[in-house]
Design a protein around this motif. Structure first.
Motif, mmCIF file in Angstrom:
data_model
loop_
_atom_site.group_PDB
_atom_site.id
_atom_site.type_symbol
_atom_site.label_atom_id
_atom_site.label_comp_id
_atom_site.label_asym_id
_atom_site.label_seq_id
_atom_site.Cartn_x
_atom_site.Cartn_y
_atom_site.Cartn_z
ATOM 1 N N SER A 166 4.976 4.500 15.512
ATOM 2 C CA SER A 166 4.430 3.164 15.253
ATOM 3 C C SER A 166 3.191 3.252 14.360
ATOM 4 N N GLY A 167 2.338 4.244 14.624
ATOM 5 C CA GLY A 167 1.155 4.421 13.796
ATOM 6 C C GLY A 167 1.506 4.771 12.360
ATOM 7 N N ILE A 168 2.485 5.651 12.184
ATOM 8 C CA ILE A 168 2.937 6.022 10.840
ATOM 9 C C ILE A 168 3.496 4.806 10.109
ATOM 10 N N ALA A 169 4.318 4.024 10.810
ATOM 11 C CA ALA A 169 4.894 2.813 10.208
ATOM 12 C C ALA A 169 3.801 1.826 9.833
ATOM 13 N N ALA A 170 2.779 1.687 10.693
ATOM 14 C CA ALA A 170 1.685 0.762 10.401
ATOM 15 C C ALA A 170 0.934 1.163 9.145
ATOM 16 N N VAL A 171 0.711 2.461 8.966
ATOM 17 C CA VAL A 171 0.036 2.940 7.747
ATOM 18 C C VAL A 171 0.886 2.647 6.511
ATOM 19 N N ALA A 172 2.186 2.925 6.615
ATOM 20 C CA ALA A 172 3.080 2.660 5.473
ATOM 21 C C ALA A 172 3.114 1.172 5.132
ATOM 22 N N LEU A 173 3.188 0.321 6.152
ATOM 23 C CA LEU A 173 3.196 -1.129 5.932
ATOM 24 C C LEU A 173 1.851 -1.613 5.398
ATOM 25 N N MET A 174 0.771 -0.940 5.767
ATOM 26 C CA MET A 174 -0.552 -1.282 5.249
ATOM 27 C C MET A 174 -0.591 -1.139 3.733
ATOM 28 N N PHE A 175 -0.051 -0.033 3.225
ATOM 29 C CA PHE A 175 -0.039 0.192 1.778
ATOM 30 C C PHE A 175 0.841 -0.832 1.065
ATOM 31 N N VAL A 176 1.992 -1.151 1.657
ATOM 32 C CA VAL A 176 2.875 -2.143 1.042
ATOM 33 C C VAL A 176 2.219 -3.515 1.024
ATOM 34 N N ALA A 177 1.626 -3.930 2.151
ATOM 35 C CA ALA A 177 0.955 -5.234 2.205
ATOM 36 C C ALA A 177 -0.195 -5.307 1.207
ATOM 37 N N HIS A 178 -0.921 -4.200 1.068
ATOM 38 C CA HIS A 178 -2.009 -4.153 0.080
ATOM 39 C C HIS A 178 -1.458 -4.310 -1.331
ATOM 40 N N ARG A 179 -0.336 -3.656 -1.585
ATOM 41 C CA ARG A 179 0.275 -3.754 -2.919
ATOM 42 C C ARG A 179 0.770 -5.171 -3.191
ATOM 43 N N TYR A 180 1.238 -5.847 -2.163
ATOM 44 C CA TYR A 180 1.715 -7.220 -2.314
ATOM 45 C C TYR A 180 0.588 -8.246 -2.191
ATOM 46 N N GLN A 181 -0.657 -7.746 -2.162
ATOM 47 C CA GLN A 181 -1.853 -8.597 -2.109
ATOM 48 C C GLN A 181 -1.891 -9.463 -0.840
ATOM 49 N N GLN A 182 -1.403 -8.894 0.248
ATOM 50 C CA GLN A 182 -1.471 -9.538 1.565
ATOM 51 C C GLN A 182 -2.610 -8.876 2.337
ATOM 52 N N SER A 183 -3.845 -9.181 1.939
ATOM 53 C CA SER A 183 -5.009 -8.469 2.461
ATOM 54 C C SER A 183 -5.166 -8.583 3.984
ATOM 55 N N PRO A 184 -5.070 -9.781 4.591
ATOM 56 C CA PRO A 184 -5.220 -9.853 6.046
ATOM 57 C C PRO A 184 -4.177 -9.025 6.797
ATOM 58 N N ILE A 303 7.028 7.018 2.982
ATOM 59 C CA ILE A 303 6.777 7.294 1.566
ATOM 60 C C ILE A 303 7.870 6.688 0.699
ATOM 61 N N ILE A 304 9.123 6.847 1.138
ATOM 62 C CA ILE A 304 10.240 6.271 0.378
ATOM 63 C C ILE A 304 10.107 4.755 0.305
ATOM 64 N N GLY A 305 9.763 4.126 1.437
ATOM 65 C CA GLY A 305 9.586 2.681 1.443
ATOM 66 C C GLY A 305 8.536 2.227 0.460
ATOM 67 N N ASN A 306 7.441 2.977 0.358
ATOM 68 C CA ASN A 306 6.388 2.632 -0.590
ATOM 69 C C ASN A 306 6.818 2.877 -2.032
ATOM 70 N N ILE A 307 7.561 3.958 -2.263
ATOM 71 C CA ILE A 307 8.062 4.221 -3.615
ATOM 72 C C ILE A 307 9.019 3.116 -4.049
ATOM 73 N N VAL A 308 9.924 2.750 -3.146
ATOM 74 C CA VAL A 308 10.893 1.690 -3.449
ATOM 75 C C VAL A 308 10.186 0.377 -3.776
ATOM 76 N N SER A 309 9.068 0.111 -3.093
ATOM 77 C CA SER A 309 8.350 -1.147 -3.331
ATOM 78 C C SER A 309 7.729 -1.223 -4.719
ATOM 79 N N THR A 310 7.640 -0.081 -5.413
ATOM 80 C CA THR A 310 7.057 -0.063 -6.762
ATOM 81 C C THR A 310 8.110 -0.005 -7.859
#
Length: 344
Positions: A166-184, A303-310
């Protein structure tokens, strides 16, 4: 990213401090898990409901760092319902139907607060890139929330496994949300990741406390909220698949468990020892090596999820299809090897 560091460390420190106190409380009020079947990996009574420490760290940090909106307040109420559901279940062993009904109530609270999957992106669009769900929006959203909530609960079978993933997923989702400008949502993800990391030293093998359904249901519920608000409301074509990739270990494990049980003629809700972590243990890995192996897989998926998001949309879709296909093939081979081993 600097605005994410403070919430992360505040929640981590809070969880570090709160967990020993929750452990003492659990022992005092007899909130312990007594091993009573061969599916359990521990051989002595263990304090449970450590998820209270995760939730305490999360809620305090939430009050400090998250703007109060209709959606975020719905999260607070819905996750509170989930937390109490898990706590009651840890103490009194709630019936599965009642527990699921309360999960639906908590999901409905989120929907009532405006947390909905309103559309999917259309990979074959002409003029309109979106497929609006309309009257299907509410049931699909509730299904997603309940599904993710239970996938985390179902992988909570080894010390530190569900908390770490869950912690790993939260970190990965944090980077994606930041990239999508979803700051909160990025801040919320950082808070959840910090809460998990602060609890993990007490939960990793050999565990001093289990998080129980109190923690597993809570983590799954908050992760479901983050995937909807931080990723799936994006109009990017691949937004639908990113959460599935990032939460790949619990989602694929649960999916294959349901298929396996159905094909064997058992109820899909019937517990068994066919989960991925059970199979790794059966192949001779220790609890620590099994958990660390699944951490590594989760990191790769993140990591793959973040790469795919770009990536460009068509390339991202092709890559996602290839990954899903590869996972299916590997799962089939892994399952076949188990069947062959059983007959040797």
């Amino acid at each position: 990213m600097s605005h994410l560091i403070v919430p992360f460390f505040v929640s981590m420190v809070l969880a570090l401090v709160a967990t020993p106190l929750v452990r003492l409380l659990a022992i005092k009020v007899d909130l312990v898990d007594v091993p009573k079947d061969d599916r359990r990996m521990h051989n002595k009574p263990m304090p449970i409901a450590g998820g209270l420490a995760i939730a305490l760290a999360f809620f305090v940090s939430y009050c400090l760092f998250i703007p109060k909106t209709k959606e975020s307040l719905a999260l607070a109420l819905g996750s509170g319902i989930i937390l109490l559901t898990g706590l009651y279940d840890d103490k009194y062993n709630m019936k599965a139907r009642t527990k699921f009904a309360l999960q639906l109530v908590a999901a409905a609270v989120l929907v009532g607060g405006g947390v909905k999957i309103d559309f999917f992106t259309n990979p074959f669009y002409g003029k309109d890139p979106l497929i609006y769900l309309q009257f299907l929006s509410i049931p699909i959203t509730i299904f997603w929330i309940a599904g993710i909530t239970n996938t985390i609960n179902l992988i909570d079978g080894l010390d530190g496994l569900a908390c770490g993933i869950s912690g790993i997923a939260a970190v990965a989702l944090m980077f994606v949300a930041h990239r999508y400008q979803q700051s909160p949502i990025a801040v919320l993800s950082a808070i959840l990741a910090g809460s998990c990391l602060g609890f993990l030293p007490y939960n990793f093998n050999p565990a001093k406390i289990f998080m129980g359904d109190t923690g597993a249901l809570f983590l799954g519920f908050v992760l479901a909220y983050i995937t909807i608000e931080g990723v799936m409301k994006s109009i990017a074509l691949i937004a639908l698949f990113i959460p599935v990739l990032i939460l790949g270990v619990p989602i694929f494990d649960t999916t294959f468990a349901m298929i396996r049980r159905k094909l064997s003629g058992h109820s899909i809700a019937q517990a068994d020892k066919g989960h991925l972590h059970h199979r790794l243990l059966q192949r001779g890995l220790s609890q620590k090596k099994t958990v660390l192996s699944l951490y590594a897989v989760s990191i790769v998926f993140g990591i793959i999820g973040n790469i795919v998001s770009t990536m460009h949309e068509k390339n991202a879709l092709i890559m996602t299809i290839i990954i899903f296909g590869a996972v299916g093939i590997l799962a089939t081979i892994f399952g076949l090897l188990k069947e062959l081993g059983d007959h040797q």
